[in-house]
Design an enzyme around this catalytic site. Structure first.
Site, short mmCIF file in Angstrom:
data_model
loop_
_atom_site.label_atom_id
_atom_site.label_comp_id
_atom_site.label_asym_id
_atom_site.label_seq_id
_atom_site.Cartn_x
_atom_site.Cartn_y
_atom_site.Cartn_z
N ASP A 73 0.87 -1.16 0.00
CA ASP A 73 0.00 0.00 0.00
C ASP A 73 0.92 1.23 0.00
O ASP A 73 2.10 1.11 0.27
CB ASP A 73 -0.85 -0.06 1.27
CG ASP A 73 -1.68 1.17 1.45
OD1 ASP A 73 -2.24 1.63 0.45
OD2 ASP A 73 -1.75 1.68 2.58
N PHE B 118 -18.21 9.78 5.59
CA PHE B 118 -17.35 9.45 4.45
C PHE B 118 -17.53 7.98 4.08
O PHE B 118 -17.66 7.12 4.94
CB PHE B 118 -15.90 9.70 4.84
CG PHE B 118 -14.95 9.41 3.72
CD1 PHE B 118 -14.68 10.37 2.76
CD2 PHE B 118 -14.33 8.18 3.64
CE1 PHE B 118 -13.80 10.10 1.73
CE2 PHE B 118 -13.46 7.90 2.61
CZ PHE B 118 -13.19 8.86 1.66
N ARG C 12 -1.41 15.13 -1.07
CA ARG C 12 -2.75 14.55 -1.08
C ARG C 12 -3.74 15.70 -1.21
O ARG C 12 -3.66 16.67 -0.47
CB ARG C 12 -3.03 13.80 0.22
CG ARG C 12 -2.18 12.60 0.39
CD ARG C 12 -2.19 12.17 1.81
NE ARG C 12 -3.48 11.64 2.21
CZ ARG C 12 -3.83 10.38 2.05
NH1 ARG C 12 -3.00 9.54 1.49
NH2 ARG C 12 -5.01 9.95 2.45
N GLU D 174 -7.71 14.55 8.73
CA GLU D 174 -8.61 15.42 9.47
C GLU D 174 -7.85 16.19 10.54
O GLU D 174 -8.09 17.37 10.76
CB GLU D 174 -9.72 14.59 10.11
CG GLU D 174 -10.70 14.05 9.09
CD GLU D 174 -11.96 13.50 9.72
OE1 GLU D 174 -11.91 13.15 10.91
OE2 GLU D 174 -12.98 13.44 9.03
N ASN E 88 -8.56 -0.41 4.09
CA ASN E 88 -8.69 -0.72 2.67
C ASN E 88 -7.67 -1.75 2.20
O ASN E 88 -7.74 -2.22 1.08
CB ASN E 88 -8.56 0.57 1.84
CG ASN E 88 -7.23 1.26 2.11
OD1 ASN E 88 -6.60 0.98 3.13
ND2 ASN E 88 -6.82 2.10 1.21
#
Lengths: 1179, 367
Positions: free
Chosen positions: A413, A616, A680, A574, A899
């Site tokens: 990842d 989300f 990002r 966040e 994920n």
């Protein structure tokens, strides 16, 4: 222990069978039925809260444990042999004696199981007897009971810092906002607090809870193990329904925090709680070596079969040679002789009993022990310890350590695995203007501050304010007060023992709180002080600037007081955003389910009413919060999300020259630039919703919320409906720095022959940028890019083109592969151009469709690095599965987030990085590390060691058993194939059990073929494991051949020495047994490459134990073990110089070939190395 | 905790909070940095290079060859004489006995032989049997050790293992089992024929042929050492093949019953189908004459033991013994051979090493 209690299985099966007609569970209050008999209880069908994780009860321990142990093939084999021994015509030994090995193995396992089970029983008892508060109708208050007394339908109250006894639907809390905070560290290791909401309408806020008035029915799902999903509704007597979800459920095992007390109705208890259903044991995987080994065990079975066949035929033929029966052939009890053919048939089975050790049953036990030892050393490695997180490497799968040494493909990842996942706010673009920040977020951009202040001063509204408001409130971050922090610290203190430490503790406590305060407040201002001088000296020191600084000063003074805020963010993005907003003066002060309070730069507090939060999810890729502005009373939706998820839903962008379009274009340009720089990106948007529009939508939303069927889909629909025609506010670029040593690690893995793939959900630009910076791709590489190929035919064409190009430019893959296998260490990288492939999610799914998959795999085989971007979690696991199955390679997946779970589970070895994103990846993994760089040591050092250790040990085990058993076999040629053993049976058992078992186990745990520094500096050595060179079929057969040779030597040298003499059977067997011991031990000594004190102790100890036990045994046993009666045999032999002469000669002859060939090979490899070396130097 | 204490300071690797707290009070999970746990125990790495292994080969060769020569010489100094008296040959004096064997009549035959060399010191007299599988599994088991150890209960109720030689006519057999039943019962007597042609019997000692531990610990007569064996064995039957009961094996009470040494020697089953068992010892005389001087001898055989059914051979063996036991040239030859092979392999390795060692050096120089 993967095995589950059959009774539980049965029970589960039964309840499952019982349930289908009731897809939901209905729970009503127990209170009206308090004193009734069990039969009349409405919730009687649901399990109670007492748990029992121990498998056995006292009375059922022996039968159940035996039943369980007989699930293992090996034990059945043993028992079959023992039973065979009770058949008089075939028995080889005293039947009772033949039971010994199986009894010892069963007893040892039973003791181990029993002890483990008793420990579980003790912890269960402790848990079951933990006090808790249950509401009693008789006493009209909460009374203290035990956890085991809790039933479904009871009302339970939990106080602050208490552990929740069952899954409770939250109905009341002491918190005025109706929330309750819960720490789930016991469950998933996440230490951040989770907020739970009261199901509305059952207790008015601020009033005491009155369970006796609860007359509704709770309808919810049947128990399942999904920790993040729970749905149901409460139905009142008047059929009104209120929906609830996971955010109203207190989970068993979690701890209540920051809330004085919380109460609710129990919906799941005991084994049906979510935490218990999630509590599966360690994972069981079968490693590659073990799979291979099992076929070799089959070879042993075949070998055994042939040996027994030879014995049977030999016996029959031998009997045939006699014209009349000689006196040494014993008839049966009636005086009749068995016909020779039948006798041969019986002999076959007798031989199986005699030669049973040929099947290395003890190998399985030994492998388990060895793996335990290997895991011990892996977890003890101080190099893999993370000081910062105070965490060692965790081995969650207990039996695939050696797979670490055979990895060929690594799937990684990106975020949080290659990168830190500690987000730093670097850039933002507001209304099309780009603002850059230094590494430190908390130095606000001067121009941006001015912009904000202008709007603050003038109109109190505007896109800049909206942008920062969105930053501050559009998230799920919780605010916890300083007092809450203190509570948590105090819990840690409680763990500490020792009164003399109180002083330390107090100091630590004050110190920690102080620094905690200092840390957050020092950040903005220590640097800001200097900056403010700049402000003053320069001309821009207008009133607004002054005001900002002064207000921030006030914040500082405020913070050093008591109202400092601490944020509990789920995701580091966040956290970065909300800290950035704070730096600009927009501080979120409080968040409750209904309100969110933000302090503006001018110290004014804005208390927004929260109307809804659309959380989300990975499909929508955005989240929204709908609030009512306290002053304007407008309903505003703030949305943040991936740029694609926002940009395509903007309103007004179709009018050609509008300002909005301009902004969108500029922002998009900035976004692209961010992505190129590896940042990002997130977009922020706003939408004002009219009152009636919201009301209409809200009704639909409520309906969807209380739905049980297709709830997710309906919620998604409603969210998609409202999230449209946004006004773009701006975008942010957050930097995620690479972890330390990532490029080095990737390069080392490469040199070790592993193909590294990176799979990420990020945009291609960001991903490619990171790929170059972590040296996954290099600038001289030939990179093929497959991005946004829309049509399948196009994709096919490009695949074919690329493959054609590859074929032209390279050697045929077969030859290349061969070449790479042998000497790529020095020549490989220089020869072929390294090829990289970049592919995005949609194209990937095309390439993985049935018709293109072969070509795609073909292409992947040539690629040194593959980068997949914009892939979904499912695609990640699909890629891993594809490569694993098509190329038949060992795969490793490493990731840190939820994920990556699919991918981690799909790979042969799954590695979880415990980082910022919770523990889901770790929970699913086989090994958990804290930094990506640990992979290098884990694979190259521990993987290599574990592999070579285990491979060598397994080979050695086969050798050992065959060598020993063959002694008995050769003797059959001299005793008329009558299955006589010339070695006392007890000594034979001890030989395998005590005398020769410790050295190979130690060898499997501690052998160090190559030192760790060499392994790290020469990653090429890893290829030995990759190509399974440690354990090949040929290695196996060479070991078996050597075993045959050694057993021949060990038999025939004593045979020729004693042939024709007056030696007795067991006196003849004694030197053979001794010689075998020496040979087997010294054989291992040749294999051992590095000797530590432990090695010496165990090797010499084994020999000593042999002599001591044998001497003692033959001094005591006068007629205890007929027919061998070893009385004084060993002593007699040891008084005879011939014994020593035979032992020395035999051992030398037995080991001579192995030593010689090892030596020859060594010389040869030395020659190879020097030849290679000269080539390297001169070339 | 990470998320809550988020701050840019942490990026610099500066953690005042955690370090202060951790160092002072909380025990970390940091593994102990000990040599054992970190797998850094001081280790000896015997690198099997030519340098270490070559000397080993030569040393083994140098040690083994002298040992082998010593063994070979010792073995050659042992005098051994074998005489096959099976009587399968028509010319053999025992031919008649071997052909017409039955359990009632005793058949006697006499064989003449001469010794070329005198036998010094004690001479051991063995009987040898070949093709006799005393190591057959069922045969080996067919005995009751507690009966032989003097256990009264086992005397009356012998072990099941003895079947079918357990009872005879409802009486327990003592000693029971196939081993005892098949006991060797030829009687061998040795005569020296002095030059005058006069036969002089040679005194054969029958004590001291069994292991001391067998005679004194493992084998005991039932009913203690002083009781009357005839009464003790009163209710037992003799093994079917025996001519006389167990209490009549010898007249000497110390060598009768279960502790008869011939019996004990027989009961220690031989490992291989061709074996010898000690029969008698010819003690060395006190004077200077050899125990068995050069000359002619005769062996008088009471031929009781049938071997025809399994094509066995019976031999009488006379042997002196040394520290290494009886005559056995194998071990000496084996030592010499193995020593030579080691030496040879050492030379081969030296040669290879020399060759490649040179190349190794040259490449180093070239580079």
């Amino acid at each position: 222990m993967t095995w589950t209690n059959p009774l539980t299985l049965l029970r589960h099966g039964w309840t499952r069978h019982w349930n289908p007609d009731r897809p939901v569970r209905t729970v009503v209050s127990n209170l009206p039925f308090e004193d009734l008999k069990k039969r009349e209880q409405p919730n009687r069908r649901y399990e109670g809260n007492a748990i029992r994780t121990n498998k056995y009860r006292l009375w059922s321990f022996i039968p159940m444990n035996l039943f369980e142990q007989f699930h293992r093939m090996a034990n059945i084999y043993f028992v079959g042999l023992a039973i065979l021994n009770f058949v008089p015509v075939v028995n080889a030994f005293q039947p009772e004696v033949a039971l010994i090995p199986i009894c010892i193995i069963l007893a040892l396992t039973a003791v181990k199981d029993g002890w483990e089970d008793f420990r579980r029983y003790q912890t269960d008892q402790q848990l079951n007897n933990t006090p808790c508060f249950i509401f009693s109708r008789k006493q009209m208050c909460f009374v203290e009971r035990r956890w085991k007394d809790v039933r479904v339908g009871d009302f339970v109250r939990v106080l602050s810092n208490e552990i929740i006894p069952a899954d409770i639907l939250l109905l009341h809390t002491s918190d005025p906002n109706g929330v309750c905070h819960m720490e789930t560290a016991n469950l998933d290791g996440e230490t951040s607090l989770k907020q739970r909401k009261v199901v509305p309408g059952f207790s008015s806020l601020g009033e005491p809870f009155q369970p006796q008035t609860f007359d509704s029915t709770v309808v919810c799902e049947n128990p399942n193990n999904n920790l993040n999903l729970f749905k149901g509704y409460v139905e009142r007597p008047d059929k009104r329904r209120t929906g609830f979800g996971i955010d109203s459920l207190l989970l068993r095992g979690c701890m209540v925090r920051n809330t004085d007390d919380a109460a609710g109705i129990v919906v799941y208890a005991g084994h049906e709680t979510k935490s218990m259903l999630n509590n599966s044991g360690p994972r069981y995987k079968r490693s590659k070596i073990e799979r291979k080994m099992n076929t070799d065990v089959l070879f042993c079975v075949v070998l055994l079969f042939f040996m027994c066949l030879i014995g049977a035929l030999g016996h029959a033929i031998w009997l045939e040679t006699f014209s009349s029966m000689p006196s040494y052939i014993v008839p049966d009890s009636n005086g009749n002789y068995t016909p020779s053919v039948l006798a041969g048939f019986y002999m076959f089975f007798t031989m199986i009993i005699l030669l049973q050790v040929m099947i290395p049953v003890s190998l399985y036990v030994s492998i388990e022990l060895v793996k335990m030892g290997q895991i011990f050393f892996i977890t003890q490695d101080v190099e893999l310890y993370d000081e910062e997180l105070d965490r060692r490497v965790q081995c969650r799968a207990l039996n695939i350590t050696e797979d670490l040494g055979q990895i060929q493909y690594v799937f990684s990842d990106k975020t949080g695995t290659l990168t830190e996942n500690k987000m730093v706010f670097r850039r933002c673009s507001v209304m099309g203007t780009e603002y850059c920040h230094e590494e430190n977020v908390v130095v606000p951009d001067r121009k941006l501050i001015l912009e904000v202040d202008r709007q603050m001063a003038s109109i109190q509204t505007g896109p800049y304010l909206d942008f920062f408001l969105a930053l501050a409130i559009c998230n799920t971050v919780l605010v916890s007060s300083v007092t809450a922090q203190r509570q948590r610290v105090r819990v840690n203190v409680a763990d500490l023992a020792g009164a003399e430490r109180v002083g330390d503790v107090l100091r630590a406590l004050t110190h920690s709180t102080k620094t905690r305060g200092g840390e957050t407040l020092a950040d903005p201002f220590s640097i800001d002080e200097d900056e403010s001088d700049g402000f003053h000296s320069s001309d821009v020191s207008d009133a607004a600037g002054q005001k900002v600084i002064s207000s921030e000063r006030k914040v500082k003074s405020g913070l050093s007081g008591s109202e400092e805020v601490c944020y509990e963010a789920h995701s580091p993005d966040e956290a970065a955003l909300i800290h950035a907003a704070k730096a600009y003066g927009f501080t979120m002060m409080e968040r409750t389910p209904h309100y969110v309070t933000v302090k503006l730069p001018d110290e004014a507090l804005l208390k927004f009413e929260v109307l809804d939060i659309l959380t989300f999810d990975s499909t929508r890729r955005r989240m929204s919060i709908i609030v009512r502005h306290p002053h304007t009373k407008e309903i505003i939706m703030y949305t943040k999300g991936a740029d694609s998820a926002i940009m395509e839903r903007l309103g007004n962008v179709f009018s050609v020259k509008s300002e909005a379009k301009q902004t969108a274009v500029k922002t998009q340009r900035d976004l692209d630039m961010y992505a190129r720089n590896g940042l990002r990106t997130l977009c922020f948007a706003k939408k004002v919703i009219s009152e009636q529009e919201f009301r209409a939508w809200s009704a639909v939303r409520q309906e969807a919320l209380s739905a049980i069927e297709e709830k997710e889909e309906r919620l998604m629909e409603t969210a998609n409906f409202i999230e449209s025609s946004f006004t773009l506010l701006g975008a942010t670029g957050i930097e995620d720095r690479l972890q330390e040593s990532v490029p080095e690690t990737i390069q080392a893995l490469r040199r070790a022959g592993m193909q590294v793939w990176v799979l990420t959900g990020d945009k291609p630009e960001t991903a490619i940028n990171i790929a170059y910076s972590c040296k996954l791709l290099e600038h001289e590489d030939l990179v093929f890019t497959f991005i946004s190929v829309i049509l399948q035919s196009l994709c096919k064409m490009r695949l074919e083109d690329t493959l054609g190009e590859l074929r032209r430019s390279m050697l045929p893959p077969g030859a290349d592969h061969q070449f790479r296998g042998y000497s790529s260490a020095f020549t490989g990288p220089l020869m072929e151009p390294s090829i990289g492939l970049v592919i995005d999610g949609p194209t990937l799914s095309m390439a993985m469709s049935d018709e293109l998959v072969e070509q795609f795999v073909e292409l992947c085989k040539h690629c040194r690095a593959v980068l997949c971007c914009r892939v979904t979690p499912l695609q990640k696991s699909a890629v891993v599965k594809l490569i694993r199955q098509k190329l038949r390679v060992m795969t490793l997946a490493v990731g840190d987030g939820a994920n990556d779970v699919n991918m981690i589970q799909a790979a042969d070895v799954g590695i979880g990085v415990s980082g910022q994103e919770g523990m889901q990846a770790v929970m699913a993994s086989d090994f958990a590390i804290t930094r990506f760089k640990h992979l290098q040591r884990l694979l190259l050092v521990h993987g290599h060691w574990c592999y070579s250790r285990l491979a060598n040990m397994v080979i050695y085990f086969f050798y050992k058993n065959v060598a020993y058993v063959n002694l008995l076999f050769w003797y059959q040629f001299f005793c008329g194939f009558s299955a006589t053993a010339m070695i006392d049976y007890w000594l034979m058992i001890f030989f395998n059990l005590f005398f020769t078992s410790a050295p190979p186990i130690m060898f499997g745990i501690m052998e160090k073929e190559v030192s760790d520094s060499t392994l790290l500096s020469l990653p090429e050595l890893y290829k030995r494991g990759q190509h399974s060179e440690g354990y090949r079929r040929s290695t196996f057969w060479i070991a078996i051949l050597d075993a045959f040779y050694q057993s021949l030597v060990c038999f025939f040298i004593p045979y020729w020495t004693y042939n024709g003499s007056d030696i007795g059977i067991f006196a003849f067997g004694t030197p053979m047994n001794t010689v075998s011991l020496f040979t087997i031990i010294l054989h291992l000594a040749i294999e051992i490459k590095s000797w530590t004190a432990v090695h010496w102790v165990i090797m010499i100890g084994s020999v000593l134990v042999y002599f001591i036990v044998t001497l003692a045994y033959s001094a005591i046993c006068i007629s205890c073990n007929p027919p061998s009666d070893p009385y004084w045999i060993m002593h007699k032999q040891m008084a005879d110089p011939m014994f020593y002469l035979v032992c020395i000669l035999t051992t030398v002859v037995a080991l001579l070939p192995r030593t010689f060939f090892t030596e020859i090979l060594l010389l040869w490899s030395e020659k190879e190395r020097s030849a290679n070396g000269s080539k390297l130097y001169t070339g | 905790i990470m998320a809550s204490s988020y701050g840019a300071k942490e990026e610099d690797g500066h953690h005042p909070g955690s370090a202060g707290l951790g160092g002072a009070a909380i025990r970390t999970k940091k593994p102990d940095n000990t040599a054992f746990k970190q797998q850094r125990l001081p280790a000896w790495q015997p690198i099997l290079t030519a340098g270490t292994v070559l000397p080993a080969f030569f040393i083994i060769g140098l040690i083994f060859i002298p040992i082998g020569i010593g063994l070979y010489v010792t073995s050659n100094n042992i005098k051994e004489f074998e005489l096959d008296y099976t009587g399968t040959d028509m010319s053999s004096p025992c031919f008649n006995c071997s052909q017409s064997w039955n359990s009632t009549n005793t058949c006697k035959c006499e064989l003449f032989f001469s010794l070329d060399q005198p036998f010094e010191s004690n001479v051991f007299m063995y009987y040898g049997l070949s093709n006799f599988y005393q190591n057959h599994r069922r045969y080996v088991k067919s005995r009751d050790d507690s009966q032989l150890n003097g256990d009264e209960r086992s005397l009356k109720e012998p072990s099941k293992e003895c079947e079918p030689y357990r009872t005879n006519e409802n009486k327990p057999i003592a000693p029971c089992g196939a081993i005892a039943n098949s006991m060797f019962n030829d009687t061998l007597d040795l005569f020296y024929i002095d030059p005058n042609g006069k036969k002089r019997p040679i005194s054969l000692t029958k004590k001291g042929i069994a292991w001391w531990t067998d005679k004194h610990v493992k084998f005991r007569n039932p009913g203690g050492s002083n009781s009357n064996l005839t009464t003790v064995f009163k209710d037992t039957a003799k093994p079917v093949n025996w001519h006389k009961p167990v209490y009549e094996l010898d007249v000497d009470i110390e060598n009768n019953g279960f502790i008869n040494e011939d019996f004990i020697v027989w009961m220690r089953t031989a490992a291989l189908p061709t074996f010898r068992k000690l029969y008698r010892i010819i003690q060395k005389n006190n004077d200077m004459t050899p125990t068995l001087p050069r000359g002619n001898y005769s062996l008088a055989v009471t031929y009781n033991y049938p071997v025809r059914s399994f094509e066995g051979r019976k031999r009488m063996i006379l042997s002196t013994i040394s520290w290494m036991g009886g005559k056995n040239p194998f071990l000496g030859i084996a030592y010499i051979t193995v020593g030579s092979i080691c030496f040879f392999l050492g030379v081969v390795l030296l040669f290879i090493h020399h060759k490649y060692g040179n190349r190794n050096n040259s490449s180093d120089i070239a580079s």
